[in-house]
Design a protein around this motif. Structure first.
Motif, PDB file in Angstrom:
ATOM      1  N   LEU A 270       0.894  -1.219   0.195  1.00 25.83           N
ATOM      2  CA  LEU A 270      -0.184   0.083  -0.068  1.00 25.83           C
ATOM      3  C   LEU A 270       0.796   1.218   0.160  1.00 25.83           C
ATOM      4  O   LEU A 270       1.744   1.430   0.817  1.00 25.83           O
ATOM      5  CB  LEU A 270      -0.757  -0.023   1.057  1.00 25.83           C
ATOM      6  CG  LEU A 270      -1.952   1.076   1.460  1.00 25.83           C
ATOM      7  CD1 LEU A 270      -2.977   1.075   0.406  1.00 25.83           C
ATOM      8  CD2 LEU A 270      -2.591   1.197   2.788  1.00 25.83           C
ATOM      9  N   LYS A 271       0.928   1.985  -0.910  1.00 23.55           N
ATOM     10  CA  LYS A 271       1.379   3.379  -0.849  1.00 23.55           C
ATOM     11  C   LYS A 271       0.415   4.416  -0.504  1.00 23.55           C
ATOM     12  O   LYS A 271      -0.342   4.755  -1.029  1.00 23.55           O
ATOM     13  CB  LYS A 271       1.932   3.679  -2.541  1.00 23.55           C
ATOM     14  CG  LYS A 271       2.912   2.622  -2.866  1.00 23.55           C
ATOM     15  CD  LYS A 271       3.238   2.881  -4.521  1.00 23.55           C
ATOM     16  CE  LYS A 271       4.215   1.857  -5.256  1.00 23.55           C
ATOM     17  NZ  LYS A 271       5.282   1.605  -4.701  1.00 23.55           N
ATOM     18  N   LEU A 272       1.062   5.173   0.443  1.00 22.76           N
ATOM     19  CA  LEU A 272       0.282   6.274   0.958  1.00 22.76           C
ATOM     20  C   LEU A 272       0.890   7.623   0.484  1.00 22.76           C
ATOM     21  O   LEU A 272       2.340   7.584   0.601  1.00 22.76           O
ATOM     22  CB  LEU A 272       0.369   6.414   2.620  1.00 22.76           C
ATOM     23  CG  LEU A 272      -0.318   5.050   3.082  1.00 22.76           C
ATOM     24  CD1 LEU A 272      -0.121   5.084   4.716  1.00 22.76           C
ATOM     25  CD2 LEU A 272      -1.885   5.010   2.966  1.00 22.76           C
ATOM     26  N   PRO A 273       0.097   8.556   0.161  1.00 21.20           N
ATOM     27  CA  PRO A 273       0.736   9.699  -0.542  1.00 21.20           C
ATOM     28  C   PRO A 273       1.404  10.606   0.600  1.00 21.20           C
ATOM     29  O   PRO A 273       1.287  10.404   1.838  1.00 21.20           O
ATOM     30  CB  PRO A 273      -0.385  10.504  -0.943  1.00 21.20           C
ATOM     31  CG  PRO A 273      -1.551  10.059  -0.246  1.00 21.20           C
ATOM     32  CD  PRO A 273      -1.453   8.479   0.070  1.00 21.20           C
ATOM     33  N   ALA A 274       2.262  11.541   0.135  1.00 22.18           N
ATOM     34  CA  ALA A 274       2.833  12.386   1.093  1.00 22.18           C
ATOM     35  C   ALA A 274       1.701  13.430   1.460  1.00 22.18           C
ATOM     36  O   ALA A 274       1.182  13.988   0.936  1.00 22.18           O
ATOM     37  CB  ALA A 274       3.955  13.118   0.406  1.00 22.18           C
ATOM     38  N   ARG A 275       1.586  13.259   2.935  1.00 25.20           N
ATOM     39  CA  ARG A 275       0.686  14.280   3.789  1.00 25.20           C
ATOM     40  C   ARG A 275       1.356  15.040   4.782  1.00 25.20           C
ATOM     41  O   ARG A 275       2.589  14.861   5.035  1.00 25.20           O
ATOM     42  CB  ARG A 275      -0.464  13.518   4.202  1.00 25.20           C
ATOM     43  CG  ARG A 275      -1.083  12.487   3.565  1.00 25.20           C
ATOM     44  CD  ARG A 275      -2.150  11.653   4.328  1.00 25.20           C
ATOM     45  NE  ARG A 275      -1.683  11.142   5.436  1.00 25.20           N
ATOM     46  CZ  ARG A 275      -2.210  11.236   6.726  1.00 25.20           C
ATOM     47  NH1 ARG A 275      -3.419  11.707   6.814  1.00 25.20           N
ATOM     48  NH2 ARG A 275      -1.567  10.500   7.498  1.00 25.20           N
ATOM     49  N   SER A 276       0.813  16.471   5.132  1.00 24.81           N
ATOM     50  CA  SER A 276       1.610  17.281   5.677  1.00 24.81           C
ATOM     51  C   SER A 276       1.755  16.788   7.489  1.00 24.81           C
ATOM     52  O   SER A 276       2.721  16.855   7.688  1.00 24.81           O
ATOM     53  CB  SER A 276       0.978  18.425   5.975  1.00 24.81           C
ATOM     54  OG  SER A 276      -0.798  18.250   6.298  1.00 24.81           O
ATOM     55  N   PRO A 277       0.927  15.960   7.718  1.00 24.80           N
ATOM     56  CA  PRO A 277       0.989  15.351   9.230  1.00 24.80           C
ATOM     57  C   PRO A 277       1.996  14.347   9.493  1.00 24.80           C
ATOM     58  O   PRO A 277       2.254  13.486   8.683  1.00 24.80           O
ATOM     59  CB  PRO A 277      -0.297  15.063   9.626  1.00 24.80           C
ATOM     60  CG  PRO A 277      -1.137  14.590   8.553  1.00 24.80           C
ATOM     61  CD  PRO A 277      -0.609  15.331   7.312  1.00 24.80           C
ATOM     62  N   ALA A 278       2.683  14.267  10.234  1.00 23.63           N
ATOM     63  CA  ALA A 278       3.551  13.225  10.755  1.00 23.63           C
ATOM     64  C   ALA A 278       2.617  11.979  11.316  1.00 23.63           C
ATOM     65  O   ALA A 278       1.604  12.149  11.690  1.00 23.63           O
ATOM     66  CB  ALA A 278       4.514  13.578  12.032  1.00 23.63           C
ATOM     67  N   SER A 279       3.156  10.892  11.344  1.00 22.91           N
ATOM     68  CA  SER A 279       2.199   9.715  11.641  1.00 22.91           C
ATOM     69  C   SER A 279       3.080   8.688  12.158  1.00 22.91           C
ATOM     70  O   SER A 279       4.209   8.635  12.104  1.00 22.91           O
ATOM     71  CB  SER A 279       1.474   9.219  10.292  1.00 22.91           C
ATOM     72  OG  SER A 279       2.197   8.948   9.370  1.00 22.91           O
ATOM     73  N   VAL A 280       2.123   7.881  12.947  1.00 25.33           N
ATOM     74  CA  VAL A 280       2.738   6.691  13.940  1.00 25.33           C
ATOM     75  C   VAL A 280       2.044   5.327  13.445  1.00 25.33           C
ATOM     76  O   VAL A 280       0.839   5.290  13.207  1.00 25.33           O
ATOM     77  CB  VAL A 280       2.523   6.912  15.333  1.00 25.33           C
ATOM     78  CG1 VAL A 280       2.709   5.543  16.222  1.00 25.33           C
ATOM     79  CG2 VAL A 280       3.252   8.310  15.916  1.00 25.33           C
ATOM     80  N   PHE A 281       2.830   4.414  13.265  1.00 29.83           N
ATOM     81  CA  PHE A 281       2.244   3.147  13.047  1.00 29.83           C
ATOM     82  C   PHE A 281       2.738   2.116  13.914  1.00 29.83           C
ATOM     83  O   PHE A 281       3.840   2.003  14.389  1.00 29.83           O
ATOM     84  CB  PHE A 281       2.726   2.448  11.537  1.00 29.83           C
ATOM     85  CG  PHE A 281       2.427   3.260  10.333  1.00 29.83           C
ATOM     86  CD1 PHE A 281       1.425   3.340   9.894  1.00 29.83           C
ATOM     87  CD2 PHE A 281       3.274   4.545  10.136  1.00 29.83           C
ATOM     88  CE1 PHE A 281       1.131   4.192   8.438  1.00 29.83           C
ATOM     89  CE2 PHE A 281       2.958   5.524   9.098  1.00 29.83           C
ATOM     90  CZ  PHE A 281       1.804   5.225   8.336  1.00 29.83           C
ATOM     91  N   HIS A 282       1.743   1.387  14.470  1.00 32.27           N
ATOM     92  CA  HIS A 282       1.970   0.014  15.630  1.00 32.27           C
ATOM     93  C   HIS A 282       1.285  -1.114  15.050  1.00 32.27           C
ATOM     94  O   HIS A 282       0.322  -1.267  14.810  1.00 32.27           O
ATOM     95  CB  HIS A 282       1.219   0.679  16.861  1.00 32.27           C
ATOM     96  CG  HIS A 282       1.112  -0.253  17.906  1.00 32.27           C
ATOM     97  ND1 HIS A 282       2.366  -0.376  18.703  1.00 32.27           N
ATOM     98  CD2 HIS A 282       0.040  -1.304  18.177  1.00 32.27           C
ATOM     99  CE1 HIS A 282       2.188  -1.647  19.527  1.00 32.27           C
ATOM    100  NE2 HIS A 282       0.818  -1.933  19.269  1.00 32.27           N
TER     101      HIS A 282
END
Ligand SMILES: [Fe+2]
Length: 345
Positions: A270-282
Motif C-alpha cells: 500500500l502506497k500512502l501519499p505524502a501528507r503534511s502531518p507526521a504519523s505513527v504505525f503500530h
C-alpha cells in the motif's frame, strides 16, 4: 533564489544595539523558518522494537514501585527532536506503560488528550469519566482532555499498553497541567456496547446523546471485524482503513490527533501519499515492511514506528497468506483545524 544577508555581515555595534533592545533581524533566519516547498522537520523516521522495550519495561517494574512513578512509562523518543524532549513528532508523544497485578495508578485529569492502545495482558482496566473500560489487546481507550481517569489491575500477569498523547503540542502552547483526584465511582452501562453497531445509535426517548465523548472504549474485536467486512465488501479496494470517530457526529475521536486502523491484504503493498502531518504505525497483528524517507523498518508484533510529514510511505505485508493489521495515529485533525493539511501527489 538570491542569498540573503547573514548575521555576521552586520557590524558588531549594530548587533549589540539590537540585542540590547530585545530585537532580532529577520533576514538571516528567514530561509530557515520559511524554507522553499518543504518544511524543516526534526521528526526522523524511527523504529521501536517491542522485544527490546518489554524487558526494559519489566525491569522498571522491579526498580520502581508504582507509588514512586504514578505512571510507569518508557517514552518512545525521536532522536531528531533530542531524546530529552520526549516526543515522537512535533505533536505526538508515545509511551509504553506497564501495570503490574495489584498496581493502582491514581485518578487524575489533564489538558493533553490521551489514548491507549493495549499491547498485552488481561485483567487491567481504565476508569474514564466513571466508565470502567476493560483492557484487551488492540483495544483503543480514550482519555480526552479534562476527563478523570485511573488504572487498576485485577489480573495475574503484567499488562502493557502504548500511550499516545498530544503532550508536545499542548506543552509548547504552555497549556499543559494535571489535577489529582479521588477514586471515581463506577457508573452503570458499557459505552462500547451502547455503540456496538455501525449506522444505529442509542436514542433515549427520541433524544440522541449530546456528549462530546460518548464512546471511550473501541474494542479491537469490533474494529477488526469492520476491517475484514470492508475488505470483503470490495475485493478491489486497496486502502482498507477505518477511522476512530465520535459515533454521534462522525468527528474525529479527539481534537488534535487522529486514530485509524489499517488492514493489509496478504502480500499487499500500500502506497500512502505524502501528507503534511507526521504519523505513527503500530503493528497489532502480522508483520509489515515500512519504507519512508529512504529508510526501511520491519514492524513485527507490537512494534511501533513514526514517519515525518510530507513524505510518501510504503507499507508491505510480509505475509503472503495472512492479513496484517496496523493501528495508526497522526496529526491530521490538528492540521485540518489550522488549515495547513495537505496531500501531495
Ligand atoms: Fe493520564
Amino acid at each position: 533564489m538570491n542569498d540573503l544577508g547573514r548575521l555576521e555581515d552586520l557590524p558588531r555595534d549594530y548587533r549589540d544595539q539590537l540585542t540590547g533592545q530585545n530585537l532580532v533581524p529577520l533576514w538571516p533566519s528567514l530561509r530557515a523558518v520559511l524554507p522553499p516547498h518543504v518544511p524543516t522537520r526534526r521528526t526522523q523516521p524511527t523504529h521501536w522494537a517491542y522485544k527490546a522495550i518489554k524487558p526494559l519495561l519489566l525491569r522498571a517494574g522491579e526498580l520502581t514501585p508504582i507509588e514512586k512513578a504514578e505512571r510507569r512509562v518508557l517514552v518512545l523518543a525521536n532522536p531528531g527532536h533530542g531524546l530529552e524532549k520526549m516526543q515522537a513528532s512535533s505533536a505526538i508523544y508515545l509511551g509504553m506503560q506497564l501495570l503490574l497485578p495489584g498496581d493502582w495508578a491514581p485518578a487524575h485529569r489533564h489538558t493533553p488528550n490521551a489514548v491507549r492502545m493495549i499491547v498485552e495482558g488481561e485483567g487491567a482496566y481504565t476508569t474514564v469519566d466513571g466508565q470502567k473500560c476493560p483492557m484487551s489487546r488492540g483495544d483503543l481507550i480514550l482519555t480526552p482532555t479534562g476527563l478523570w481517569h485511573e488504572h487498576g489491575h485485577d489480573g495475574t500477569d503484567p499488562v502493557i499498553w502504548l500511550d499516545v498523547l498530544d503532550l508536545p503540542l499542548v506543552y509548547y502552547m504552555e497549556a499543559s497541567y494535571h489535577v489529582n483526584g479521588e477514586r471515581q465511582a463506577v457508573l452503570p452501562g458499557e459505552g462500547h456496547r451502547a455503540y456496538a453497531r455501525g449506522g444505529v445509535l442509542p436514542t433515549r426517548v427520541f433524544q440522541r446523546s449530546g456528549q462530546r465523548y460518548p464512546m471511550l472504549r473501541y474494542p479491537w474485536a469490533e474494529a477488526r471485524a469492520a476491517l475484514v467486512s470492508l475488505a470483503e465488501s470490495d475485493p478491489s479496494l486497496d486502502c482498507v482503513q477505518v477511522s476512530y470517530v465520535n459515533p454521534e457526529t462522525g468527528e474525529d475521536a479527539e481534537n488534535i490527533l487522529g486514530f485509524y486502523a489499517l488492514m493489509l491484504r496478504p502480500g499487499q503493498t500500500l502506497k500512502l501519499p505524502a501528507r503534511s502531518p507526521a504519523s505513527v504505525f503500530h503493528q497489532i497483528e502480522g508483520c509489515t515492511q515500512v519504507q519512508v524517507a529512504g529508510q526501511a523498518f520491519t514492524l513485527e508484533g507490537a512494534d511501533t514506528c513514526c514517519a515525518p510529514g510530507y513524505e510518501a510511505i510504503e507499507l508491505r505485508n510480509r505475509s503472503a497468506s495472512e492479513p496484517a493489521f496496523l493501528f495508526v495515529a497522526d496529526e491530521a485533525p490538528l492540521h485540518r483545524k489550522l488549515g495547513v493539511y495537505e496531500v501531495r501527489a
